[in-house]
Design an enzyme around this catalytic site. Structure first.
Site, PDB file in Angstrom:
ATOM      1  N   ASP A 109       0.860  -1.181   0.000  1.00  0.00           N
ATOM      2  CA  ASP A 109       0.000   0.000   0.000  1.00  0.00           C
ATOM      3  C   ASP A 109       0.899   1.235   0.000  1.00  0.00           C
ATOM      4  O   ASP A 109       1.500   1.572   1.030  1.00  0.00           O
ATOM      5  CB  ASP A 109      -0.889   0.024   1.241  1.00  0.00           C
ATOM      6  N   LYS A 162      -6.955   3.476  -2.503  1.00  0.00           N
ATOM      7  CA  LYS A 162      -7.232   3.384  -1.067  1.00  0.00           C
ATOM      8  C   LYS A 162      -7.416   4.785  -0.514  1.00  0.00           C
ATOM      9  O   LYS A 162      -6.685   5.711  -0.885  1.00  0.00           O
ATOM     10  CB  LYS A 162      -6.071   2.663  -0.391  1.00  0.00           C
ATOM     11  N   LYS A 169     -10.155   0.301  -1.461  1.00  0.00           N
ATOM     12  CA  LYS A 169      -9.949   0.004  -0.047  1.00  0.00           C
ATOM     13  C   LYS A 169     -10.304   1.223   0.792  1.00  0.00           C
ATOM     14  O   LYS A 169      -9.772   2.312   0.576  1.00  0.00           O
ATOM     15  CB  LYS A 169      -8.503  -0.410   0.222  1.00  0.00           C
TER      16      LYS A 169
END
Length: 240
Positions: A97, A160, A190
């Site tokens: 991430d 995300k 996300k």
């Protein structure tokens, strides 16, 4: 567009969850405890700081290992992020991430946003899932859309919402819905940052989230005691 299907059980909800421990004071013992808890909960992955890799996971387990890159500020050179991601992959990370340089997005330099994401993508094996943290609470709607488009163009697998460390805040239903509308079914979305209740988790899924970043996974899953009342996101649907 039809609203996303809600999980029908705690076990199904668990499969959405990246069980997260990113506190600076986390120790190896804390990570070991995180893995034990994750295995008991049946979550999708554990997400830890890159310095905590490698993480020992039972060979017969499907539990994935995620880590972060350029975290939490994103103010790192693209070459540094790329090397950090590559090293994480070498140390067993299944997913990375990465945090964008938010300044690039605020300056409307989406070419630079795309180029740094591409640098990380090219530095990691195709099998490693790349999620791009855009810090949505600090962006306008137009900036969210443009950043998501840059992430897709650069080869990301997910967009995300948040690190959970930015003072602007974490995930919102509005941001998740907008991100999901922008990337469609082509990328995952996300939601992370500030999700502390089952109702909030369900709202994020109703808005289009396909993964949840949670540190309080056990407490949220423990709220499940049968059919859950319709949330606002369910009622609104996902009119993309």
């Amino acid at each position: 567009m039809t609203a996303p299907t809600q999980p029908s059980s705690a076990a199904e909800l668990a499969t959405y969850i990246d069980h997260t421990l990113l506190k600076p004071e986390a120790t190896p013992a804390d990570v070991e405890a995180l893995v034990v808890e994750a295995l008991g909960l049946g979550v999708f992955s554990v997400c830890v700081s890159p310095s905590m890799l490698p993480v020992s996971v039972p060979e017969d387990s499907e539990l994935k290992v995620a880590t972060v890159c350029g975290f939490p500020s994103g103010k790192h050179e693209a070459e540094i992020k790329a090397r950090e991601a590559a090293l994480a992959a070498e140390r067993g990370a299944d997913e990375v991430d990465m945090v964008i340089d938010l300044g690039h997005a605020k300056a409307a330099r989406f070419d630079l946003v795309e180029s740094e994401i591409r640098a990380v993508r090219e530095a990691t094996p195709a099998s490693v899932i790349l999620k791009v943290i855009i810090e949505s609470a600090a962006l306008s709607d137009e900036e969210i859309v443009a950043t998501c488009r840059a992430a897709e163009a650069a080869g990301a697998d997910f967009v995300k919402t948040s690190t959970g460390f930015h003072p602007a805040g974490g995930a919102t239903v509005h941001a998740v819905r907008l991100m999901a509308q922008t990337v469609g079914a082509r990328l995952g979305v996300k939601a992370s940052g500030g999700i502390r209740t089952l109702a909030q988790a369900r709202e994020m899924i109703g808005a289009g989230a396909t993964r949840l970043g949670l540190s309080g996974s056990a407490a949220i899953l423990a709220e499940w005691d049968g059919p859950v009342a319709e949330t606002r996101a369910d009622a609104e649907g996902s009119e993309y």
